[in-house]
Structures are given as structure tokens and as C-alpha cells.
Design an enzyme around this catalytic site. Structure first.
Site, PDB file in Angstrom:
ATOM      1  N   SER A 144       0.846  -1.190   0.000  1.00 43.68           N
ATOM      2  CA  SER A 144       0.000   0.000   0.000  1.00 43.68           C
ATOM      3  C   SER A 144       0.880   1.238   0.000  1.00 43.68           C
ATOM      4  O   SER A 144       2.036   1.199   0.461  1.00 43.68           O
ATOM      5  CB  SER A 144      -0.897   0.011   1.238  1.00 43.68           C
ATOM      6  OG  SER A 144      -1.515   1.264   1.421  1.00 43.68           O
ATOM      7  N   TYR A 157      -1.700   0.308  11.027  1.00 45.28           N
ATOM      8  CA  TYR A 157      -1.885  -0.201   9.664  1.00 45.28           C
ATOM      9  C   TYR A 157      -0.676   0.144   8.793  1.00 45.28           C
ATOM     10  O   TYR A 157      -0.149  -0.708   8.073  1.00 45.28           O
ATOM     11  CB  TYR A 157      -3.152   0.395   9.054  1.00 45.28           C
ATOM     12  CG  TYR A 157      -3.421  -0.065   7.642  1.00 45.28           C
ATOM     13  CD1 TYR A 157      -4.004  -1.293   7.395  1.00 45.28           C
ATOM     14  CD2 TYR A 157      -3.097   0.743   6.553  1.00 45.28           C
ATOM     15  CE1 TYR A 157      -4.259  -1.725   6.103  1.00 45.28           C
ATOM     16  CE2 TYR A 157      -3.341   0.330   5.258  1.00 45.28           C
ATOM     17  CZ  TYR A 157      -3.922  -0.899   5.034  1.00 45.28           C
ATOM     18  OH  TYR A 157      -4.161  -1.321   3.740  1.00 45.28           O
TER      19      TYR A 157
END
Length: 251
Positions: A144, A157
Site C-alpha cells: 500500500s 496499519y
């Protein structure tokens, strides 16, 4: 570049870890697999796996898999390879829990790290060893843009994705020259089930766009793909933002 061996009658065999992942399923759809291909959807929810399998143009098998159960991952992988070759493994297991919830329950933070990072490592190390023994194979790892510089809004995260991104790069170097390759996929904000209710970030994308870009990158033999491509330049700029300013603008 051929993703699968170019042999008459060859039956590709593909494993999707996180078998209900919107991005993972979009990659499978974009690959245009032949009807003879065997797709293994691995996950925790049998009903959702079965429903996802009905949308695929392939022979689908569903198997139980839990990224948190790291002690079972070696046997899980060994069992799949004992049943035949694996040409492509897409590692797409992941969860996104709001930061405020993690602060109220730190055990959920630990579980998110294990799902988004630790489980990938224990599973893919086993996959890599078996692929290296068979002399070929491809591993796709979903990272990501959050891995570039974790933000104050989601440090757990972001740090898990940063660890996964670093692991994938190191694994690619470890496997160089063995016939096994790794494709690292770095999407931006993806509008979908996982981000429902969240305001989209700049350069937001969709599971379908990530799927098409990943399939194209596999055919070109790339090592890394940003989705959308403009994120590559943005990621470089993000690294250069002074930390006091980063605290004010990151959300």
C-alpha cells in the site's frame, strides 16, 4: 511474458490467500484465466468463499485459511503443493481497523499486525521454498502507499504495511535467479468494502483498476507496480516532507 508455462494442455493452478479480497478477486478476473485453470480460494468464511468462487470463470476450490494461525501455515502450504504445482500465489489477506478502536483494544492492534504482516511472512516463506523446489512460480504481494510513510491517523496499519513491503522486497532478492519472482503491488486508497464510509484520498482507485494494473504488470515481468502510476512520484515527495509539516497535513 507468459505468466504460466506455455505448454499444450497445461492447467494453471492459482492460490488466493484472503479468498474474498476484492482486490485479489479483481486480479483473478483481469488475468483472463482459461476455464481449465484451478483457482484455490483460501479464507475463513466458507459461505463468502463459495459465493466468490461462483463469479470466477475457472475450476474453484475453497480451503480454510486463517492468517492468524501461523503455526498451521507450513502444513497448509505443504498440503497444497502435495496436491500439485502452484503457478501463482496472490497474498491478499488483510484487515483495516480504525485507529480509535485499536487504542481502545490493543489486542485488536496485535491481531491486525499479525493479519497484515506476520501471517504473510509465515505463509510466503513456505510458499517460496516450495516454488523454489519446483523451479518456477510467481508471488504477488499487496502492499500500500501507506507503507511509504505511516500517518498519525493509522500508524498501526501503516507500520504493518511497511513491514510487509520490506519483506516482499527482500524476498524478491532472495529468490532472484531461482525461477521464482515476486510482484509488489502498491495501490493508493482503494474504494471498496474495506474503506466503506471513509472519505477517499487523492488519487483514489478501485479494485478493478488494481486488478487490471496487476495483471498487466505480471505480463510485463515487472517487480513493482503503483496504482495509479502517479503514486510513484507522490510517494517520493511524501518522504521529503519535513516531520513537523507531516504531522499537520497527514490524516
Amino acid at each position: 511474458m507468459n505468466i504460466f508455462p506455455n505448454e499444450a494442455g497445461y492447467q494453471p493452478r492459482v492460490l488466493l490467500l484472503g479468498g474474498t479480497s476484492e482486490i485479489g478477486l479483481a486480479i483473478l478476473a483481469a488475468l483472463g484465466l482459461p476455464a481449465s485453470a484451478e483457482v484455490i480460494l483460501a479464507g475463513r468464511d466458507e459461505q463468502r468463499l463459495a459465493a466468490a468462487g461462483k463469479e470466477l470463470r475457472a475450476q474453484v476450490q475453497t480451503v480454510p485459511y486463517d492468517a492468524l494461525e501461523t503455526g498451521s501455515h507450513q502444513a497448509f502450504v505443504d498440503g497444497l503443493f502435495a496436491a500439485g504445482h502452484l503457478d501463482l500465489v496472490i497474498s491478499a489477506a488483510g484487515v483495516l481497523v480504525p485507529q480509535a478502536d485499536l487504542e481502545r483494544d490493543v489486542q485488536r492492534a496485535a491481531a491486525m499486525i499479525e493479519t497484515n504482516f506476520t501471517g504473510h511472512v509465515s505463509t510466503l516463506l513456505a510458499v517460496a521454498a516450495r516454488m523454489r523446489a519446483q523451479g518456477r512460480g510467481t508471488i504477488v504481494v499487496l502492499s500500500s502507499v501507506a507503507a511509504v510513510r505511516p500517518r498519525k491517523a493509522n500508524p498501526v496499519y501503516g507500520s504493518a504495511k511497511a513491514g510487509l513491503d520490506a519483506f516482499a522486497r527482500g524476498l524478491a532478492d532472495l529468490l532472484h535467479g531461482t525461477g521464482v519472482r515476486v510482484l509488489l503491488v502498491r495501490p493508493g486508497f482503494v474504494t471498496g468494502r474495506m474503506t466503506a464510509g471513509m472519505p477517499p484520498a487523492p488519487l483514489a482507485t478501485t479494485p478493478e483498476a488494481v486488478g487490471k494494473a496487476t495483471a498487466a504488470a505480471l505480463r510485463r515481468g515487472q517487480a513493482t507496480v503503483w496504482v495509479p502510476p502517479a503514486l510513484a512520484g507522490l510517494a517520493l515527495a511524501l518522504k521529503l516532507v519535513p516531520r513537523p509539516l507531516w504531522r499537520r497535513i497527514s490524516r
